[in-house]
Design a protein around this motif. Structure first.
Motif, PDB file in Angstrom:
ATOM      1  N   THR A   1       0.835  -1.201   0.000  1.00 22.62           N
ATOM      2  CA  THR A   1       0.000   0.000   0.000  1.00 22.62           C
ATOM      3  C   THR A   1       0.866   1.247   0.000  1.00 22.62           C
ATOM      4  N   LYS A   2       0.543   2.171  -0.933  1.00 20.77           N
ATOM      5  CA  LYS A   2       1.280   3.444  -0.983  1.00 20.77           C
ATOM      6  C   LYS A   2       0.417   4.527  -0.352  1.00 20.77           C
ATOM      7  N   VAL A   3       0.982   5.197   0.630  1.00 22.01           N
ATOM      8  CA  VAL A   3       0.225   6.214   1.352  1.00 22.01           C
ATOM      9  C   VAL A   3       0.886   7.583   1.165  1.00 22.01           C
ATOM     10  N   GLY A   4       0.101   8.557   0.786  1.00 23.54           N
ATOM     11  CA  GLY A   4       0.581   9.935   0.695  1.00 23.54           C
ATOM     12  C   GLY A   4       0.285  10.656   2.003  1.00 23.54           C
ATOM     13  N   VAL A   5       1.306  11.268   2.577  1.00 26.83           N
ATOM     14  CA  VAL A   5       1.140  12.001   3.842  1.00 26.83           C
ATOM     15  C   VAL A   5       1.303  13.485   3.526  1.00 26.83           C
ATOM     16  N   ILE A   6       0.249  14.243   3.753  1.00 26.22           N
ATOM     17  CA  ILE A   6       0.242  15.638   3.303  1.00 26.22           C
ATOM     18  C   ILE A   6       0.885  16.550   4.343  1.00 26.22           C
ATOM     19  N   VAL A   7       1.796  17.372   3.856  1.00 27.11           N
ATOM     20  CA  VAL A   7       2.466  18.339   4.723  1.00 27.11           C
ATOM     21  C   VAL A   7       1.922  19.729   4.429  1.00 27.11           C
ATOM     22  N   PHE A   8       1.338  20.348   5.446  1.00 25.52           N
ATOM     23  CA  PHE A   8       0.934  21.747   5.364  1.00 25.52           C
ATOM     24  C   PHE A   8       2.000  22.568   6.093  1.00 25.52           C
ATOM     25  N   PRO A   9       2.078  23.872   5.834  1.00 23.74           N
ATOM     26  CA  PRO A   9       2.974  24.673   6.660  1.00 23.74           C
ATOM     27  C   PRO A   9       2.472  24.598   8.112  1.00 23.74           C
TER      28      PRO A   9
ATOM     29  N   THR B   1      -0.076  19.472  -7.088  1.00 27.49           N
ATOM     30  CA  THR B   1      -1.249  19.446  -7.961  1.00 27.49           C
ATOM     31  C   THR B   1      -1.560  18.021  -8.424  1.00 27.49           C
ATOM     32  N   ASP B   2      -0.910  17.059  -7.799  1.00 26.22           N
ATOM     33  CA  ASP B   2      -1.112  15.660  -8.182  1.00 26.22           C
ATOM     34  C   ASP B   2      -0.831  14.774  -6.967  1.00 26.22           C
ATOM     35  N   LEU B   3      -1.755  13.849  -6.680  1.00 18.54           N
ATOM     36  CA  LEU B   3      -1.524  12.954  -5.537  1.00 18.54           C
ATOM     37  C   LEU B   3      -0.616  11.790  -5.916  1.00 18.54           C
ATOM     38  N   GLY B   4      -0.392  11.618  -7.226  1.00 18.70           N
ATOM     39  CA  GLY B   4       0.406  10.476  -7.663  1.00 18.70           C
ATOM     40  C   GLY B   4      -0.424   9.202  -7.587  1.00 18.70           C
ATOM     41  N   ASP B   5       0.259   8.075  -7.460  1.00 24.91           N
ATOM     42  CA  ASP B   5      -0.442   6.789  -7.511  1.00 24.91           C
ATOM     43  C   ASP B   5      -0.715   6.232  -6.120  1.00 24.91           C
ATOM     44  N   VAL B   6      -1.071   7.105  -5.191  1.00 25.15           N
ATOM     45  CA  VAL B   6      -1.267   6.641  -3.815  1.00 25.15           C
ATOM     46  C   VAL B   6      -2.575   5.851  -3.676  1.00 25.15           C
ATOM     47  N   ASP B   7      -2.559   4.920  -2.716  1.00 25.91           N
ATOM     48  CA  ASP B   7      -3.757   4.133  -2.406  1.00 25.91           C
ATOM     49  C   ASP B   7      -4.550   4.760  -1.260  1.00 25.91           C
TER      50      ASP B   7
ATOM     51  N   ARG C   1      -9.310  29.504  12.694  1.00 17.55           N
ATOM     52  CA  ARG C   1      -9.789  28.312  13.432  1.00 17.55           C
ATOM     53  C   ARG C   1      -8.884  27.166  13.007  1.00 17.55           C
ATOM     54  N   THR C   2      -8.871  26.114  13.821  1.00 17.01           N
ATOM     55  CA  THR C   2      -8.078  24.949  13.416  1.00 17.01           C
ATOM     56  C   THR C   2      -8.619  24.428  12.082  1.00 17.01           C
ATOM     57  N   GLY C   3      -7.740  24.285  11.125  1.00 20.23           N
ATOM     58  CA  GLY C   3      -8.135  23.716   9.837  1.00 20.23           C
ATOM     59  C   GLY C   3      -8.783  24.681   8.876  1.00 20.23           C
ATOM     60  N   ALA C   4      -9.102  25.897   9.339  1.00 21.26           N
ATOM     61  CA  ALA C   4      -9.875  26.822   8.494  1.00 21.26           C
ATOM     62  C   ALA C   4      -9.087  27.288   7.274  1.00 21.26           C
ATOM     63  N   MET C   5      -7.783  27.499   7.465  1.00 22.99           N
ATOM     64  CA  MET C   5      -6.957  27.925   6.338  1.00 22.99           C
ATOM     65  C   MET C   5      -6.576  26.709   5.478  1.00 22.99           C
ATOM     66  N   ALA C   6      -6.247  25.623   6.156  1.00 22.18           N
ATOM     67  CA  ALA C   6      -5.735  24.434   5.455  1.00 22.18           C
ATOM     68  C   ALA C   6      -6.745  23.876   4.453  1.00 22.18           C
ATOM     69  N   ARG C   7      -8.016  24.033   4.772  1.00 16.57           N
ATOM     70  CA  ARG C   7      -9.015  23.447   3.853  1.00 16.57           C
ATOM     71  C   ARG C   7      -8.960  24.102   2.485  1.00 16.57           C
ATOM     72  N   PHE C   8      -8.379  25.315   2.412  1.00 13.41           N
ATOM     73  CA  PHE C   8      -8.264  25.993   1.119  1.00 13.41           C
ATOM     74  C   PHE C   8      -6.908  25.766   0.468  1.00 13.41           C
ATOM     75  N   SER C   9      -6.047  24.962   1.068  1.00 12.93           N
ATOM     76  CA  SER C   9      -4.785  24.615   0.410  1.00 12.93           C
ATOM     77  C   SER C   9      -5.101  23.892  -0.903  1.00 12.93           C
ATOM     78  N   PRO C  10      -4.311  24.147  -1.949  1.00 10.97           N
ATOM     79  CA  PRO C  10      -4.632  23.586  -3.270  1.00 10.97           C
ATOM     80  C   PRO C  10      -4.845  22.077  -3.258  1.00 10.97           C
ATOM     81  N   ILE C  11      -4.075  21.346  -2.453  1.00  9.70           N
ATOM     82  CA  ILE C  11      -4.176  19.878  -2.506  1.00  9.70           C
ATOM     83  C   ILE C  11      -5.523  19.377  -1.996  1.00  9.70           C
ATOM     84  N   MET C  12      -6.246  20.215  -1.254  1.00 14.59           N
ATOM     85  CA  MET C  12      -7.500  19.734  -0.668  1.00 14.59           C
ATOM     86  C   MET C  12      -8.559  19.442  -1.733  1.00 14.59           C
TER      87      MET C  12
END
Lengths: 220, 116
Positions: free
Chosen positions: A3-11, A38-44, A59-70
């Motif tokens: 299984t390939k897992v993508g772990v997202i890093v926000f600032p 702009t691409d998650l790649g082939d993650v499962d 708020r917690t998560g309020a800015m992150a939800r607008f990060s492009p990867i979301m």
């Protein structure tokens, strides 16, 4: 297949390396994704790790939800991909409306950093599909805003859909219905406040987190 | 400062009698000072407010109840009129500034300068 897992890093994320380490411990491969990718790649599967994405400003998560990867995460989730939000990641998933409800300041107004006893309340999620309901797990929590809130109607739907994944044995933060983790109706999007990556090796005092993360191995 | 005034200053025009802008008429764009008061929704427990409320009698402030803690955001919106500024502020609240699961907002608007 691994299984390939993508772990997202926000600032401001700070648990991503621990998550990668824990995933590799249970036999998955993991790669870090940047919040502007702009691409998650082939993650499962995708994991949103804990921390303070974008400083938790507003708020917690309020800015992150607008990060492009979301946008990619939302698309991936709607296509049935496994998405797991841990702690701050859970908060981001609620702000992004991929999960219902909200996480608010702990009832006792204390930052809580301690082991917690949890009960698997549903096997209907990608993290708990391999664990029997009623299984007890010991996994640390580390949060100030972990007090899960939702409308009575949402709570009813969570219960009806068997979407309450984990509950606290001794509710530490005032969460409604002792909720520590929930999932969406189909079980592929999961959010939880406890940190399974911090209970992934006997040196850390518990391997119950690794037991949870092994659920992702079925995604490969 | 109104946009037409900015234009005048930038051109460095010294003879206002030659200008075609009639300053007695409402101008296209105005600035509005906006304060968004973000509040916890009714019925949602506010442990911070309760802690403050319980501390007040010890300091000699009696008879205080219903303490609720929120936050305020202040900014300036440039818009054609107050209604447009209010609509923009409310749209910002819905999209970004509040989480409707736990919060609501009151928008206060004051026109800056002689805007209407």
């Amino acid at each position: 297949m691994t299984t390939k897992v993508g772990v997202i890093v926000f600032p401001g994320s700070n648990c991503e390396q621990d998550v990668v380490e824990a995933l590799e411990t249970v036999g998955a491969t993991a790669k870090l994704l940047w919040h502007k990718d702009t691409d998650l790649g082939d993650v499962d599967a995708v994991v949103l790790p804990g921390g303070f994405a974008h400083g938790d400003y507003l708020r917690t998560g309020a800015m992150a939800r607008f990060s492009p990867i979301m946008d990619l995460v939302a698309k991936f989730a709607y296509q049935g991909g496994a998405v797991v939000g841990i702690c701050n990641g859970f908060q981001i998933l609620t702000e992004a409306k991929l999960l219902p409800g909200a996480l608010y300041k702990n009832k006792g107004l204390k930052f809580l950093c301690q082991p917690s006893s949890l009960r698997v309340a549903s096997s209907n999620s990608v993290l708990t599909g391999h664990l029997a309901e009623g299984t007890y797990l010991r996994i640390p929590i580390n949060h100030f805003e972990g007090n899960y809130l939702c409308s009575p109607q949402t709570l009813h739907e969570l219960q009806e859909n068997n979407s309450i994944v984990l509950t606290y044995v001794d509710n530490p933060n005032g969460s409604v219905a002792d909720i520590a983790g929930i999932c969406n109706k189909s079980g592929n999007v999961v959010g939880l406040m406890p940190h399974p990556e911090r209970a992934a090796h006997w040196l850390l005092g518990s391997t119950d987190g690794a037991r949870l993360l092994k659920g992702l191995l079925s995604c490969g | 400062m109104r946009s037409s005034q900015v234009a005048i200053l930038l051109t460095g025009h010294s003879d206002y009698s030659q200008m075609s802008i009639d300053l007695s008429q409402p101008l296209d764009l105005c600035e509005f000072s906006v304060t968004v008061e973000v509040r916890l929704r009714e019925g949602i427990a506010d442990p911070e407010g309760l802690t403050i409320q319980q501390a007040l009698p010890a300091l000699g402030f009696e008879g205080v109840s219903n303490v609720r803690v929120g936050k305020a955001l202040r900014f300036v919106v440039t818009a054609h009129d107050e209604n447009a500024a209010r609509q923009q502020a409310q749209a910002m609240c819905e999209r970004f500034l509040i989480n409707p699961v736990i919060e609501d907002a009151v928008v206060h608007i004051v026109a800056l300068g002689d805007c209407k």
